[in-house]
Scaffold this active site. Structure first.
Site, short mmCIF file in Angstrom:
data_model
loop_
_atom_site.label_atom_id
_atom_site.label_comp_id
_atom_site.label_asym_id
_atom_site.label_seq_id
_atom_site.Cartn_x
_atom_site.Cartn_y
_atom_site.Cartn_z
N CYS A 136 -39.12 69.02 65.16
CA CYS A 136 -38.02 68.39 65.90
C CYS A 136 -38.44 68.08 67.33
O CYS A 136 -37.98 67.11 67.93
CB CYS A 136 -36.80 69.30 65.90
SG CYS A 136 -36.01 69.47 64.28
N CYS A 177 -51.24 63.62 73.43
CA CYS A 177 -49.93 63.49 72.77
C CYS A 177 -48.93 64.31 73.58
O CYS A 177 -49.06 64.38 74.81
CB CYS A 177 -50.01 63.96 71.32
SG CYS A 177 -50.46 65.71 71.13
#
Length: 390
Positions: A197, A348
Site C-alpha cells: 500500500c 524509487c
C-alpha cells in the site's frame, strides 16, 4: 457452513453492560448468550493500521472482553488518511498506545493488552497462545504466512483481510474446519511483483469496508451465528461496487494443513517470501549509494543519467531534481535509449524497486549502474527536508 461458538459465555452481564449492548441483546441470534460469549472472548489484532483501526474500534464497541494489539510502529501523518483510530495529536506516538486510548474511549469495559513488538518467530506462538481468535491486518507477505502458520500450528482460527488501491479481500482460515492461507496462496508472489500500500496506494475508506467484514466474521465465529467465511474468499471491487464469493477448498497436499504436512514448525519467513529477490540483492551488492553521495555527484556535475522507476502518480508527488521517469515495468523497453557514456543511477521510493531495476540494467550490460539506498524518501529526509514524504 455453520460452526459451533468458539468461546463459552461469561457468567453474566452487569446492568451497565445490558444498557450498553441493548441493541445486540434484542437480536434473537445474538441475545444474552451471544453477548456473554463476546464478553468472555479474547481477540488479538495484528496491526493497528488501516485494517486494524476499524476492526479494533468495532470489536470494542461490540463488547469483546479482551482485545490484544500487536504493533511496534509510531503514528505518521500519512497514516491519518485511513488509520482512523489515530488522530492528528497522536502523530509521533506509539500506535499501540494511541489505539488503546481510542478503544478505551469507545468502551472502558474492554481489557486492552498491548504487545509493542514486531511479530516474529521468536514471540508469535507465545502471543497467539493467549487469545481465542486472531484478526490479521498486516500488509506484507512474510507476516501473513507467519500468522497463518502459527495459527494452524496452535489450532486457532483467524480472520484475514487484504487491501490495495480499490480492491479488497477477506476470509476466515481455520484448518480444523477448512483451508488455510497456504491452500489459497501456496507460494508468495515474486519480490516486487505485488506493490505494498505504501508503494501502490489505497483508498482510505476501503479499509473500513474490508475491516467491517473482518469484524463481522470475528463476531460470527466467536458467537457461533451465521455462516462464516470458512472455505470462501470474499472479493470486493470498490470501483464497480461488487462483491464476489469464491469457494476455496482445503488442499489435501498442503504442506501445512494437508494429509502429510512437511511444515511442522515455524520457518524463516523473510527468506521464504524473498523481500528482495536474489538477483536484486546480487545487483545491489557494491552498487548502492547513499542519498548524500548522489547529492555530491549532482553538485559536482558528475556525468550521470538519473532514472526514477516509480509510477507516474508518485512522480507527481515528489522527485529528485534532474531525474527522468521510467516506471520499472517499462524499463526493459527503454534500455536502448539509455546512454552508454555515463553512469546510470536509479531510485524509487525506498530502494526495493530500484534494486530490481538495477538487476535489469546489470543484465543488459550497464555494469556501472547503481541505485540509491532509501530512494526518494532518503533524499527528502536527509538531503532536502522541504520535500514531502508519502
Amino acid at each position: 457452513m455453520s460452526l459451533p461458538p468458539l468461546v463459552e459465555p461469561a457468567e453474566g452481564l452487569t446492568v451497565d453492560e445490558v444498557r450498553r449492548y441493548s441493541r445486540h441483546l434484542i437480536i434473537p441470534d445474538v441475545a444474552m448468550d451471544g453477548q456473554k460469549r463476546l464478553k468472555n472472548a479474547k481477540v488479538l489484532a495484528v496491526g493497528a493500521g488501516g485494517l486494524g483501526s476499524p476492526t479494533l474500534m468495532y470489536l470494542a464497541a461490540a463488547g469483546v472482553g479482551t482485545l490484544g494489539i500487536v504493533e511496534f510502529d509510531t503514528v505518521d501523518e500519512s497514516n491519518l488518511q485511513r488509520q482512523i483510530i489515530h488522530g492528528q495529536s497522536d502523530v509521533g506516538r506509539s500506535k499501540a498506545e494511541s489505539a488503546r486510548d481510542s478503544v478505551l474511549n469507545i468502551n472502558p469495559l474492554v481489557n486492552v493488552v498491548l504487545h509493542e513488538t514486531r511479530l516474529d518467530t521468536s514471540n508469535v506462538m507465545e502471543i497467539f497462545g493467549q487469545y481465542d481468535l486472531i484478526v490479521d491486518g498486516t500488509d506484507n507477505f512474510a507476516t501473513r504466512y507467519l500468522v497463518n502458520d502459527a495459527a494452524v500450528l496452535l489450532g486457532k482460527p483467524y480472520v484475514w483481510g487484504s487491501i490495495y488501491r480499490f480492491d479488497g479481500q477477506a476470509s476466515v482460515f481455520w484448518a480444523e474446519h477448512g483451508p488455510c492461507y497456504r491452500c489459497l496462496y501456496p507460494e508468495p508472489p515474486p519480490p516486487g511483483m505485488v506493490p505494498s500500500c505504501a508503494e501502490g496506494g489505497v483508498l482510505g475508506v476501503l479499509c473500513a469496508s474490508i475491516a467491517s467484514i473482518q469484524t463481522t466474521e470475528a463476531i460470527k465465529v466467536l458467537t457461533g451465528i451465521g455462516d462464516p467465511l470458512v472455505g470462501r474468499l470474499m472479493v470486493y471491487d470498490a470501483l464497480e461496487m461488487t462483491y464476489r464469493s469464491i469457494k476455496v477448498r482445503k488442499d489435501p497436499e498442503c504442506p501445512l494443513c494437508g494429509k502429510n504436512p512437511s511444515i511442522t514448525e515455524l520457518i524463516d519467513y523473510e527468506a521464504f517470501c524473498g523481500v528482495v529477490s536474489e538477483e536484486a540483492q546480487l545487483a545491489a551488492s557494491g552498487s548502492t549509494i547513499l542519498a548524500s553521495e548522489l547529492k555530491t555527484w549532482l553538485d559536482e556535475g558528475e556525468p550521470i543519467e538519473l532514472i526514477d522507476v516509480r509510477e507516474p502518480a508518485e512522480w507527481e508527488i515528489v522527485r529528485i531534481p534532474g531525474a527522468r521517469l521510467i516506471p520499472k515495468a517499462e524499463l526493459p523497453a527503454h534500455l536502448a535509449e539509455l546512454p552508454q557514456d555515463r553512469r546510470v543511477v536509479v531510485y524509487c521510493k525506498s530502494g526495493v524497486r530500484s534494486a530490481d531495476a538495477l538487476a535489469t540494467l546489470k543484465g543488459a550490460g550497464f555494469t556501472s549502474a547503481v541505485h540509491v539506498q532509501g530512494g526518494v524518501t532518503a533524499w527528502a529526509t536527509q538531503v532536502d527536508k522541504t520535500l514531502p514524504v508519502y
